[in-house]
Scaffold this active site. Structure first.
Site, PDB file in Angstrom:
ATOM      1  N   ASP A 199      -3.995  -2.881   3.992  1.00 10.33           N
ATOM      2  CA  ASP A 199      -4.301  -2.090   2.796  1.00 10.33           C
ATOM      3  C   ASP A 199      -5.381  -1.065   3.072  1.00 10.33           C
ATOM      4  O   ASP A 199      -5.468  -0.042   2.389  1.00 10.33           O
ATOM      5  CB  ASP A 199      -4.696  -2.999   1.648  1.00 10.33           C
ATOM      6  CG  ASP A 199      -3.456  -3.706   1.122  1.00 10.33           C
ATOM      7  OD1 ASP A 199      -3.045  -4.702   1.734  1.00 10.33           O
ATOM      8  OD2 ASP A 199      -2.873  -3.213   0.140  1.00 10.33           O
ATOM      9  N   ALA A 201       0.794  -1.230   0.000  1.00  5.77           N
ATOM     10  CA  ALA A 201       0.000   0.000   0.000  1.00  5.77           C
ATOM     11  C   ALA A 201       0.835   1.292   0.000  1.00  5.77           C
ATOM     12  O   ALA A 201       0.614   2.171  -0.859  1.00  5.77           O
ATOM     13  CB  ALA A 201      -0.977  -0.038   1.176  1.00  5.77           C
ATOM     14  N   ARG A 256      -5.903  -0.457  -8.809  1.00  2.00           N
ATOM     15  CA  ARG A 256      -6.196  -1.450  -7.762  1.00  2.00           C
ATOM     16  C   ARG A 256      -7.158  -0.816  -6.755  1.00  2.00           C
ATOM     17  O   ARG A 256      -6.935   0.318  -6.324  1.00  2.00           O
ATOM     18  CB  ARG A 256      -4.914  -1.906  -7.051  1.00  2.00           C
ATOM     19  CG  ARG A 256      -3.955  -2.645  -7.972  1.00  2.00           C
ATOM     20  CD  ARG A 256      -2.805  -3.277  -7.200  1.00  2.00           C
ATOM     21  NE  ARG A 256      -3.221  -4.474  -6.492  1.00  2.00           N
ATOM     22  CZ  ARG A 256      -2.439  -5.127  -5.610  1.00  2.00           C
ATOM     23  NH1 ARG A 256      -1.233  -4.672  -5.336  1.00  2.00           N
ATOM     24  NH2 ARG A 256      -2.864  -6.212  -5.004  1.00  2.00           N
TER      25      ARG A 256
HETATM   26  O1  MRU Z   1      -1.041  -7.408  -3.305  1.00  5.94           O
HETATM   27  P1  MRU Z   1       0.053  -6.714  -2.555  1.00  5.94           P
HETATM   28  O2  MRU Z   1       1.365  -7.408  -2.638  1.00  5.94           O
HETATM   29  O3  MRU Z   1       0.129  -5.257  -2.895  1.00  5.94           O
HETATM   30  O4  MRU Z   1      -0.428  -6.805  -1.039  1.00  5.94           O
HETATM   31  C1  MRU Z   1       0.350  -6.191  -0.052  1.00  5.94           C
HETATM   32  C2  MRU Z   1      -0.187  -6.341   1.312  1.00  5.94           C
HETATM   33  O5  MRU Z   1      -1.215  -6.938   1.549  1.00  5.94           O
HETATM   34  C3  MRU Z   1       0.566  -5.628   2.395  1.00  5.94           C
HETATM   35  O6  MRU Z   1       0.493  -6.322   3.599  1.00  5.94           O
HETATM   36  C4  MRU Z   1      -0.027  -4.221   2.582  1.00  5.94           C
HETATM   37  O7  MRU Z   1      -0.148  -3.553   1.369  1.00  5.94           O
HETATM   38  C5  MRU Z   1       0.785  -3.408   3.515  1.00  5.94           C
HETATM   39  S1  MRU Z   1       2.353  -2.976   2.878  1.00  5.94           S
HETATM   40  C6  MRU Z   1       3.135  -2.040   4.054  1.00  5.94           C
END
Ligand code: MRU
Length: 363
Positions: free
Chosen positions: A249, A57, A98
């Protein structure tokens, strides 16, 4: 590119001023290959976010902020009204890449606000607006480092030297600019000789835990053990885990938290074994406009990610039905604390998160 450079020495997201490009590590190639790619067009930025070349995120937020700045340089007009129309077209397009990570829309809205203030309210020239966007993108990047460090400090107070820590997905440096969120207490502990034992869930289907978390933690010299997602109950039942740190997220106003698919399974298992689950959440990830987890839009991804993407050959029968949500919601009752840069929110979250946001607003 130097063969010996450590992954921790690279910028997850950077701005190349001369080339007018956002430069990212293509995370889909890790850990095998460390390749930097330049993003210049709206399509390239959108694709990089959608395809998880840049992911996590906070990193998505920084990439979007730098991206909209780079795109604003291409808007060829001196009229702020025309500039703003085109700016919004880019903004809405990037925002559609996204849906779950709120940092994407948060960063884009923040960029829009500064553009409006400068161009519409203060009647600055389009040239000046572009420079203000430039500075704001850099500020979002710099703040991310500071925010993660503070989350690390608060998180470190919740564990002790020698503890076992389990994490899911990658909320590490590769998901932010530095330190990560869930890994920030680990890295700060590492600097202070805490000797944590970290379990990294591999994180099906896209293996962010195996490819990214295990990679960056071991590159940083942290004691990390990779486990399959279905092994968390095993390590917890043996008393090897003292705390779970995960990223998020989007956090709803009642503390329900969307994070990588499988997080809620870890949280339910942890509750059973009495292991506290801490959500590491920059306030940019807290969405007070979303009352509960039920309203969080969950991204659905292509079925090939489950059936064949990381295999030498397809590992599922042709035509089988596949369900592939990228995130799940962990109920607030399973969460021991939400660690922000303004302190740790505890249940009842409806009140504590409000207090955190008020602290942020300086009230
Ligand atoms: O699909 P992704 O790899 O973007 O998912 C990432 C996550 O779920 C993380 O845990 C979240 O974005 C936090 S990152 C500090």
């Amino acid at each position: 590119m130097s063969e010996t450079k450590n992954i921790m020495d690279y910028d997850t997201v950077a701005l190349d001023e001369g080339k007018k490009a956002v430069v990212i590590i293509d995370q889909t190639l890790l850990p095998g290959q460390t390749k930097l790619i330049e993003l210049k067009t709206a399509q390239e930025i959108w694709d990089a976010i959608y395809l998880l070349k840049v992911r996590g995120a906070p990193a998505i937020g920084v990439a979007a902020a730098m991206g909209i700045y780079v795109l604003s340089l291409e808007i060829d007009t001196e009229d702020f009204g025309d500039f703003y129309t085109e700016f919004c077209r880019y903004k809405d397009y990037l925002d559609s890449a996204r849906p779950t990570a709120v940092n994407l829309s948060w960063a884009l809205r923040r960029m829009e606000r500064v553009a409006l203030k400068a161009g519409r309210d203060e009647k600055r020239s389009v040239e000046e607006v572009k420079e203000i966007l430039h500075q704001e993108a850099l500020r979002i990047r710099d703040e991310d480092i500071e925010v993660c460090r503070k989350i690390g400090e608060y998180g470190l107070d919740l564990v002790k030297p020698g503890d076992g820590i389990l994490t899911h997905c990658n909320a590490g440096q590769l998901a932010t600019i530095k330190y990560g969120t869930a890994t920030a207490p680990i890295y700060l502990g590492q600097e202070r000789g805490y000797h944590f034992h970290v379990f990294a869930d591999e994180t099906r289907p896209l293996l962010q835990g195996a490819r990214l978390t295990a990679f960056e933690l071991s590159s940083a010299g942290v004691d990390v053990t990779l486990i399959c997602d279905n092994m968390s109950a095993s390590v917890m039942s043996k008393g090897l885990v003292n705390a779970v740190f995960v990223g998020c997220d989007r956090v709803a106003a009642n503390g329900d938290t969307a994070n990588k698919i499988g997080t809620s399974v870890v949280a339910a298992v942890a509750k059973y074994y009495g292991v506290p689950v801490y959500i590491c959440a920059p306030t940019s990830t807290i969405d007070m406009e979303t009352p509960t987890g039920e309203q969080i839009k969950i991204e659905q991804r292509p079925e090939t990610e489950v059936t064949e993407m990381w295999y030498r050959e397809r590992m599922a029968p042709e035509g089988v039905k596949v369900y592939n949500p990228a995130f799940d919601v962990t109920n607030h009752e399973l969460i021991a604390g939400i660690i922000t840069e303004y302190g740790v929110a505890r249940a009842p979250y409806t009140e504590s998160l409000k207090e955190i946001m008020e602290r942020k607003a300086g009230k």
